[in-house]
Motif scaffolding. Structure first.
Motif, PDB file in Angstrom:
ATOM      1  N   UNK A  24     -42.925 116.412 -67.419  1.00  0.00           N
ATOM      2  CA  UNK A  24     -41.612 116.494 -66.778  1.00  0.00           C
ATOM      3  C   UNK A  24     -41.705 117.252 -65.458  1.00  0.00           C
ATOM      4  N   UNK A  25     -40.777 116.971 -64.562  1.00  0.00           N
ATOM      5  CA  UNK A  25     -40.771 117.634 -63.264  1.00  0.00           C
ATOM      6  C   UNK A  25     -40.592 119.136 -63.443  1.00  0.00           C
ATOM      7  N   UNK A  26     -41.295 119.882 -62.611  1.00  0.00           N
ATOM      8  CA  UNK A  26     -41.225 121.343 -62.667  1.00  0.00           C
ATOM      9  C   UNK A  26     -39.811 121.802 -62.339  1.00  0.00           C
ATOM     10  N   UNK A  27     -39.336 122.768 -63.098  1.00  0.00           N
ATOM     11  CA  UNK A  27     -37.987 123.267 -62.839  1.00  0.00           C
ATOM     12  C   UNK A  27     -38.050 124.620 -62.152  1.00  0.00           C
ATOM     13  N   UNK A  28     -37.029 124.888 -61.394  1.00  0.00           N
ATOM     14  CA  UNK A  28     -36.886 126.173 -60.709  1.00  0.00           C
ATOM     15  C   UNK A  28     -35.611 126.820 -61.217  1.00  0.00           C
ATOM     16  N   UNK A  29     -35.582 128.132 -61.242  1.00  0.00           N
ATOM     17  CA  UNK A  29     -34.395 128.845 -61.698  1.00  0.00           C
ATOM     18  C   UNK A  29     -34.071 129.984 -60.738  1.00  0.00           C
ATOM     19  N   UNK A  30     -32.829 129.997 -60.252  1.00  0.00           N
ATOM     20  CA  UNK A  30     -32.329 131.145 -59.500  1.00  0.00           C
ATOM     21  C   UNK A  30     -31.720 132.069 -60.549  1.00  0.00           C
ATOM     22  N   UNK A  31     -32.380 133.193 -60.798  1.00  0.00           N
ATOM     23  CA  UNK A  31     -31.954 134.092 -61.869  1.00  0.00           C
ATOM     24  C   UNK A  31     -30.804 135.006 -61.478  1.00  0.00           C
ATOM     25  N   UNK A  32     -30.839 135.551 -60.260  1.00  0.00           N
ATOM     26  CA  UNK A  32     -29.812 136.508 -59.842  1.00  0.00           C
ATOM     27  C   UNK A  32     -29.772 136.597 -58.325  1.00  0.00           C
ATOM     28  N   UNK A 104     -31.327 124.285 -59.314  1.00  0.00           N
ATOM     29  CA  UNK A 104     -30.695 125.505 -59.802  1.00  0.00           C
ATOM     30  C   UNK A 104     -29.931 126.201 -58.683  1.00  0.00           C
ATOM     31  N   UNK A 105     -28.735 126.684 -58.994  1.00  0.00           N
ATOM     32  CA  UNK A 105     -27.949 127.459 -58.027  1.00  0.00           C
ATOM     33  C   UNK A 105     -27.367 128.682 -58.718  1.00  0.00           C
ATOM     34  N   UNK A 106     -27.118 129.684 -57.930  1.00  0.00           N
ATOM     35  CA  UNK A 106     -26.435 130.886 -58.414  1.00  0.00           C
ATOM     36  C   UNK A 106     -25.509 131.330 -57.291  1.00  0.00           C
ATOM     37  N   UNK A 107     -24.293 131.739 -57.643  1.00  0.00           N
ATOM     38  CA  UNK A 107     -23.281 132.138 -56.672  1.00  0.00           C
ATOM     39  C   UNK A 107     -22.759 133.525 -57.004  1.00  0.00           C
ATOM     40  N   UNK A 108     -22.497 134.293 -55.956  1.00  0.00           N
ATOM     41  CA  UNK A 108     -21.890 135.607 -56.114  1.00  0.00           C
ATOM     42  C   UNK A 108     -20.704 135.688 -55.146  1.00  0.00           C
ATOM     43  N   UNK A 109     -19.605 136.282 -55.577  1.00  0.00           N
ATOM     44  CA  UNK A 109     -18.426 136.457 -54.723  1.00  0.00           C
ATOM     45  C   UNK A 109     -18.435 137.863 -54.135  1.00  0.00           C
ATOM     46  N   UNK A 140      -6.708 132.735 -56.571  1.00  0.00           N
ATOM     47  CA  UNK A 140      -7.987 132.143 -56.206  1.00  0.00           C
ATOM     48  C   UNK A 140      -9.115 132.881 -56.896  1.00  0.00           C
ATOM     49  N   UNK A 141      -9.035 134.207 -56.931  1.00  0.00           N
ATOM     50  CA  UNK A 141     -10.078 134.997 -57.599  1.00  0.00           C
ATOM     51  C   UNK A 141     -10.160 134.667 -59.069  1.00  0.00           C
ATOM     52  N   UNK A 142      -8.997 134.475 -59.720  1.00  0.00           N
ATOM     53  CA  UNK A 142      -8.996 134.113 -61.125  1.00  0.00           C
ATOM     54  C   UNK A 142      -9.606 132.747 -61.367  1.00  0.00           C
ATOM     55  N   UNK A 143      -9.277 131.815 -60.478  1.00  0.00           N
ATOM     56  CA  UNK A 143      -9.820 130.464 -60.590  1.00  0.00           C
ATOM     57  C   UNK A 143     -11.316 130.459 -60.376  1.00  0.00           C
ATOM     58  N   UNK A 144     -11.772 131.165 -59.334  1.00  0.00           N
ATOM     59  CA  UNK A 144     -13.190 131.188 -59.005  1.00  0.00           C
ATOM     60  C   UNK A 144     -13.976 132.176 -59.852  1.00  0.00           C
ATOM     61  N   UNK A 145     -13.288 133.132 -60.452  1.00  0.00           N
ATOM     62  CA  UNK A 145     -13.973 134.137 -61.252  1.00  0.00           C
ATOM     63  C   UNK A 145     -14.782 133.538 -62.380  1.00  0.00           C
ATOM     64  N   UNK A 146     -14.290 132.453 -62.958  1.00  0.00           N
ATOM     65  CA  UNK A 146     -15.026 131.796 -64.032  1.00  0.00           C
ATOM     66  C   UNK A 146     -16.257 131.082 -63.529  1.00  0.00           C
ATOM     67  N   UNK A 147     -16.289 130.756 -62.245  1.00  0.00           N
ATOM     68  CA  UNK A 147     -17.441 130.062 -61.686  1.00  0.00           C
ATOM     69  C   UNK A 147     -18.499 131.004 -61.178  1.00  0.00           C
ATOM     70  N   UNK A 148     -18.111 132.186 -60.787  1.00  0.00           N
ATOM     71  CA  UNK A 148     -19.020 133.123 -60.141  1.00  0.00           C
ATOM     72  C   UNK A 148     -20.173 133.473 -61.077  1.00  0.00           C
ATOM     73  N   UNK A 149     -21.371 133.264 -60.559  1.00  0.00           N
ATOM     74  CA  UNK A 149     -22.563 133.626 -61.314  1.00  0.00           C
ATOM     75  C   UNK A 149     -22.916 132.669 -62.422  1.00  0.00           C
ATOM     76  N   UNK A 150     -22.103 131.627 -62.662  1.00  0.00           N
ATOM     77  CA  UNK A 150     -22.401 130.725 -63.755  1.00  0.00           C
ATOM     78  C   UNK A 150     -22.962 129.404 -63.292  1.00  0.00           C
TER      79      UNK A 150
END
Length: 153
Positions: A24-32, A104-109, A140-150
């Protein structure tokens, strides 16, 4: 005897190549992702964004964005397992900073303030209309809060 040995080596090499191609193709992970400095972050100040990386695709290029806008172009992770860039926000408000590598992606607000203009959105004065803790910002923070870091988790 040498022909048999040569045939055996060629056969083993062919089998190894087939196994590598079928893997399988090699995977990459953005941890933090981390941002240097501490709150409040302010406009026109330089910060360092750092991403910790892992996975078999650890050497893939890393892409950084701020609210979807490219920050740096593709970056080679160096040292291995890390990617960092300098970030200098020019607008107050919430900034969604994203590091992407492979799939892989990781997001921080990060909330950025303008100390010279505290009444503007993200300006840092929650008691002033339009400040960073206004109802629209909270929604907006409440809406995006569930997405942040996930993203990519």
């Amino acid at each position: 005897m040498s022909r048999r040995l040569g045939s055996s080596v060629a056969g083993i090499a062919t089998a190894a190549a087939i196994v590598v191609l079928a893997a399988p193709q090699a995977s990459a992970t953005v941890d933090a992702i981390t941002v240097s400095g501490s709150d409040p972050h302010t406009i026109n100040t330089e910060y360092t964004l750092t991403a910790n990386l892992s996975g078999a695709g650890i050497g893939l290029l890393v892409y950084w964005t701020d609210n979807g806008n490219d920050l740096s172009g593709p970056k080679v992770p160096w040292p291995v397992g890390f990617s960092s860039i300098t970030w200098k926000p020019t607008t107050p408000g919430q900034h969604l900073l994203t590091a992407s590598q492979g799939g892989s992606t990781k997001t921080i607000a990060v909330n950025v303030t303008d100390p010279a203009n505290p009444g503007t959105p993200g300006g840092g004065n929650p008691s002033t209309p339009g400040g960073s803790s206004g109802s629209a910002s909270k929604g907006l923070g409440g809406l995006l809060g569930g997405l942040t870091g996930s993203a990519g988790s």
